[in-house]
Design an enzyme around this catalytic site. Sequence first.
Site, short mmCIF file in Angstrom:
data_model
loop_
_atom_site.label_atom_id
_atom_site.label_comp_id
_atom_site.label_asym_id
_atom_site.label_seq_id
_atom_site.Cartn_x
_atom_site.Cartn_y
_atom_site.Cartn_z
N THR A 139 50.42 43.51 58.06
CA THR A 139 50.13 42.91 59.66
C THR A 139 51.03 42.00 60.01
O THR A 139 51.91 41.46 59.87
CB THR A 139 49.45 41.67 58.63
OG1 THR A 139 47.65 42.48 58.36
CG2 THR A 139 48.02 40.86 59.90
N ARG B 173 35.03 48.76 57.29
CA ARG B 173 35.41 47.53 56.90
C ARG B 173 35.69 46.82 58.02
O ARG B 173 37.36 47.03 58.90
CB ARG B 173 36.12 48.05 55.86
CG ARG B 173 36.76 46.25 55.71
CD ARG B 173 38.10 46.38 55.51
NE ARG B 173 38.94 45.25 54.82
CZ ARG B 173 40.55 44.57 55.20
NH1 ARG B 173 41.12 44.97 55.28
NH2 ARG B 173 40.90 43.72 54.45
N VAL B 174 36.03 45.34 58.11
CA VAL B 174 36.40 44.20 58.96
C VAL B 174 36.93 43.52 58.54
O VAL B 174 36.83 43.16 57.03
CB VAL B 174 35.82 43.70 59.47
CG1 VAL B 174 35.91 42.88 61.04
CG2 VAL B 174 34.63 44.79 61.07
#
Length: 225
Positions: A91, A119-120
């Site tokens: 990320t 999916r979150v």
Amino acid sequence: MVARAMQGPLLALPPPATRHPISLARAVMEDSPHVMMAASGADEFSIEQGLEQAGPDWFHTQERFDQLQQFLSRNRADASDLAGADYKFGTVGAVALDMEGNLAAGTSTGGMTGKLYGRVGDSPVIGAGTYADNRACAVSATGAGEYYIREGVAHEICARIRFLGESPQEAADFVQAETLEMGGSGGVIVVGADGDWAYSFNTPGMYRGVAARDSHVSVGIYGDE
Ligand code: ASP
């Protein structure tokens, strides 16, 4: 796309998607009455806003593709495995304080290798992987998103600064330690309302950089730097 690959070969390539997700998040904040949008509605909104779209080639990197193949070959579909020690988080996040005292946080992610389709993770969840409150701090997180959501990490750090008067470093270290206790690994970058900045992580390293108004500029990778 990832989970479809787990179920079998793709029958068709996915359509183009927003090239710069944080630009879309900003458009949701500034040009819609909402805080969060998802799935096809968010894609439509992005196109309506005239944001740049990019095909699957733009999002493909060999390293991530190889990581997925490795994951699939080990047949690791267990969610607890996703946060395994050999997992490298990818990320990208930024936090900033402007001259008028406005705090901002942005987080962009491809999620976790091997995640289920739909999916979150924590990155778009306000208060989990991303949060900014002019009264306290701005936070961006990377790590095993399921734990960051459960702990409400970004909001929790801001709340400790606001209600307990902790410094960004104290608050970040405390919440990171709690997240680790729950089993999650990762890290956060934080900037407070007075420009005091901090980072905290429980992985061996976290790529990071700081540029401050007192001309402090630094970069780091490992914990002891
Ligand atoms: N936090 C991200 C997620 O759980 C993963 C990452 O940081 O690389 O989706």
